[in-house]
Design an enzyme around this catalytic site. Structure first.
Site, PDB file in Angstrom:
ATOM      1  N   ASN A  30       0.865  -1.183   0.000  1.00 52.40           N
ATOM      2  CA  ASN A  30       0.000   0.000   0.000  1.00 52.40           C
ATOM      3  C   ASN A  30       0.901   1.232   0.000  1.00 52.40           C
ATOM      4  O   ASN A  30       1.423   1.629   1.037  1.00 52.40           O
ATOM      5  CB  ASN A  30      -0.906  -0.023   1.246  1.00 52.40           C
ATOM      6  CG  ASN A  30      -1.764   1.230   1.344  1.00 52.40           C
ATOM      7  OD1 ASN A  30      -1.861   2.005   0.392  1.00 52.40           O
ATOM      8  ND2 ASN A  30      -2.391   1.433   2.499  1.00 52.40           N
TER       9      ASN A  30
ATOM     10  N   HIS B  82      -9.774   1.406   4.728  1.00 50.24           N
ATOM     11  CA  HIS B  82      -8.507   1.700   5.404  1.00 50.24           C
ATOM     12  C   HIS B  82      -8.748   2.797   6.450  1.00 50.24           C
ATOM     13  O   HIS B  82      -9.508   3.746   6.206  1.00 50.24           O
ATOM     14  CB  HIS B  82      -7.456   2.143   4.380  1.00 50.24           C
ATOM     15  CG  HIS B  82      -6.078   2.169   4.966  1.00 50.24           C
ATOM     16  ND1 HIS B  82      -5.661   3.183   5.788  1.00 50.24           N
ATOM     17  CD2 HIS B  82      -5.052   1.298   4.886  1.00 50.24           C
ATOM     18  CE1 HIS B  82      -4.420   2.935   6.186  1.00 50.24           C
ATOM     19  NE2 HIS B  82      -4.027   1.788   5.648  1.00 50.24           N
TER      20      HIS B  82
ATOM     21  N   GLU C  18      -7.085   5.265   7.331  1.00 47.61           N
ATOM     22  CA  GLU C  18      -6.794   6.646   6.907  1.00 47.61           C
ATOM     23  C   GLU C  18      -7.974   7.239   6.148  1.00 47.61           C
ATOM     24  O   GLU C  18      -8.258   8.430   6.252  1.00 47.61           O
ATOM     25  CB  GLU C  18      -5.508   6.667   6.077  1.00 47.61           C
ATOM     26  CG  GLU C  18      -4.291   6.476   6.966  1.00 47.61           C
ATOM     27  CD  GLU C  18      -3.105   5.815   6.297  1.00 47.61           C
ATOM     28  OE1 GLU C  18      -3.027   5.781   5.058  1.00 47.61           O
ATOM     29  OE2 GLU C  18      -2.239   5.303   7.045  1.00 47.61           O
TER      30      GLU C  18
ATOM     31  N   SER D 270       2.993  -1.748  10.561  1.00 39.93           N
ATOM     32  CA  SER D 270       4.429  -1.783  10.860  1.00 39.93           C
ATOM     33  C   SER D 270       5.077  -3.145  10.636  1.00 39.93           C
ATOM     34  O   SER D 270       5.969  -3.539  11.385  1.00 39.93           O
ATOM     35  CB  SER D 270       4.679  -1.294  12.293  1.00 39.93           C
ATOM     36  OG  SER D 270       4.296   0.059  12.426  1.00 39.93           O
TER      37      SER D 270
ATOM     38  N   LYS E 248       0.089   4.237  -0.452  1.00 42.16           N
ATOM     39  CA  LYS E 248      -0.566   5.465   0.024  1.00 42.16           C
ATOM     40  C   LYS E 248      -0.260   6.614  -0.955  1.00 42.16           C
ATOM     41  O   LYS E 248      -0.131   6.358  -2.151  1.00 42.16           O
ATOM     42  CB  LYS E 248      -0.139   5.777   1.460  1.00 42.16           C
ATOM     43  CG  LYS E 248      -0.271   4.536   2.349  1.00 42.16           C
ATOM     44  CD  LYS E 248      -0.063   4.778   3.793  1.00 42.16           C
ATOM     45  CE  LYS E 248      -0.209   3.457   4.538  1.00 42.16           C
ATOM     46  NZ  LYS E 248      -0.201   3.598   5.976  1.00 42.16           N
TER      47      LYS E 248
ATOM     48  N   GLU F 169      -5.895  -4.287  10.678  1.00 38.99           N
ATOM     49  CA  GLU F 169      -4.884  -3.250  10.856  1.00 38.99           C
ATOM     50  C   GLU F 169      -5.209  -2.427  12.102  1.00 38.99           C
ATOM     51  O   GLU F 169      -6.007  -1.467  12.019  1.00 38.99           O
ATOM     52  CB  GLU F 169      -4.858  -2.323   9.635  1.00 38.99           C
ATOM     53  CG  GLU F 169      -4.437  -3.009   8.357  1.00 38.99           C
ATOM     54  CD  GLU F 169      -3.778  -2.031   7.396  1.00 38.99           C
ATOM     55  OE1 GLU F 169      -2.664  -2.305   6.956  1.00 38.99           O
ATOM     56  OE2 GLU F 169      -4.362  -0.974   7.107  1.00 38.99           O
TER      57      GLU F 169
ATOM     58  N   GLY G 209       2.105   2.601  10.685  1.00 35.51           N
ATOM     59  CA  GLY G 209       3.117   3.631  10.493  1.00 35.51           C
ATOM     60  C   GLY G 209       3.793   4.107  11.766  1.00 35.51           C
ATOM     61  O   GLY G 209       4.459   5.135  11.773  1.00 35.51           O
TER      62      GLY G 209
HETATM   63  P1  PGA Z   1       2.546   0.475   7.659  1.00 36.17           P
HETATM   64  O1  PGA Z   1       1.131   0.716   6.921  1.00 36.17           O
HETATM   65  O2  PGA Z   1       3.066  -0.856   7.170  1.00 36.17           O
HETATM   66  O3  PGA Z   1       3.387   1.635   7.247  1.00 36.17           O
HETATM   67  O4  PGA Z   1       2.270   0.448   9.117  1.00 36.17           O
HETATM   68  C1  PGA Z   1       0.222  -0.323   6.736  1.00 36.17           C
HETATM   69  C2  PGA Z   1      -1.040   0.195   6.075  1.00 36.17           C
HETATM   70  O5  PGA Z   1      -1.495   1.285   6.421  1.00 36.17           O
HETATM   71  O6  PGA Z   1      -1.630  -0.469   5.209  1.00 36.17           O
END
Ligand code: PGA
Length: 246
Positions: free
Chosen positions: A9, A92, A94, A209, A11, A164, A170
């Site tokens: 992903n 997601h 976000e 992460s 983003k 998640e 992140g």
């Molecule tokens: P990350 O993001 O691996 O940077 O924690 C995962 C995601 O948001 O899909």
């Protein structure tokens, strides 16, 4: 050998040139006949170009749940299909938080995917306060049961779930193995409640992460069928390195 889905992903990262470099590097490094499925959720802007290469499943990070119309700035599922995009990321955190997408709106996206027989990854996961209050399992059940309410058994092959936990995205703070085991086992039981034995076959990915030092132990968990990878997916070789621990 277990088959895993490794989904990158990106983003809102990388330019067009960087995206092409990523793909070139991926194609150079990927093991032919790998048993695993690699997916790339790139910004829609790059989808058409990336999909031309046909070497990796290109997915979209967003779509609007109407086929066409006055929705300035949005893209539809038929538009994505028309340029070779193969699946959609839905729910997601976000998008839920920054773009105020409600669980009902997320359900509309799930239903739109089902109507078009378009595969999707449905994300779920709790925030830190919900975990602290020990309400995370019912929170996840609510997220899932609203979104998958109208998914028919015949459409189940389209669906992948991603767990998640928001506090792990992140942040470098991965969920512990015990936390992952508990929630993935719980999600499996929700899927079985909804779809009976067919719920056993729905892949459940972990995201939050994941990196080369924790991937091996996460992917060893019985109900983890792959990963949704953010930060560690921005470099093709780092992303592919995760697959070596599968
Ligand atoms: P990350 O993001 O691996 O940077 O924690 C995962 C995601 O948001 O899909």
């Amino acid at each position: 050998m277990r088959k895993f889905i490794l989904a990158a992903n990106w983003k809102m990262n990388l330019t067009a040139a960087e995206a092409q470099d990523w793909l070139t590097q991926f194609n150079d490094l990927v093991t032919e006949n790998s048993t695993h499925e690699f997916r790339l959720y790139a910004p829609s802007l790059f989808s058409a170009e990336l999909a031309k290469s046909n070497t990796i499943h290109i997915g979209a990070q967003n779509a609007f749940p109407s086929d066409f119309g006055a929705f300035t700035g949005e893209v539809s599922i038929p538009q994505l299909i028309s340029v070779g995009v193969k699946s959609l990321l839905i729910g997601h955190s976000e998008r839920r938080s920054y773009f105020h997408e409600s669980t009902e709106f997320i359900k509309e996206k799930v239903d739109a995917c089902c109507q078009h027989a378009f595969p999707f990854i449905l994300c779920c996961g709790e925030d830190f306060e919900t975990r602290e209050k020990d309400e995370y399992l019912s929170f996840i059940r609510n997220q899932l049961s609203t979104a998958i309410e109208q998914v028919e058994k015949e459409q189940l092959a389209l669906m992948v779930i991603a767990y998640e936990p928001i506090w792990a995205i992140g942040t470098g703070q991965t969920a512990t193995i015990d936390q992952i085991l508990e929630v993935h086992g719980y999600i499996r039981s929700v899927l079985i409640d909804f779809f009976g034995e067919l719920g056993v076959a729905v892949p459940i990915l972990y995201g939050g992460s994941v990196n080369s030092s924790n991937a091996k132990s996460i992917f060893a968990c019985p109900e983890v069928n792959g990963g949704l990878i953010g930060g560690a997916s921005l470099n093709a070789s780092v992303f592919l390195e995760l697959a070596s621990s599968l």
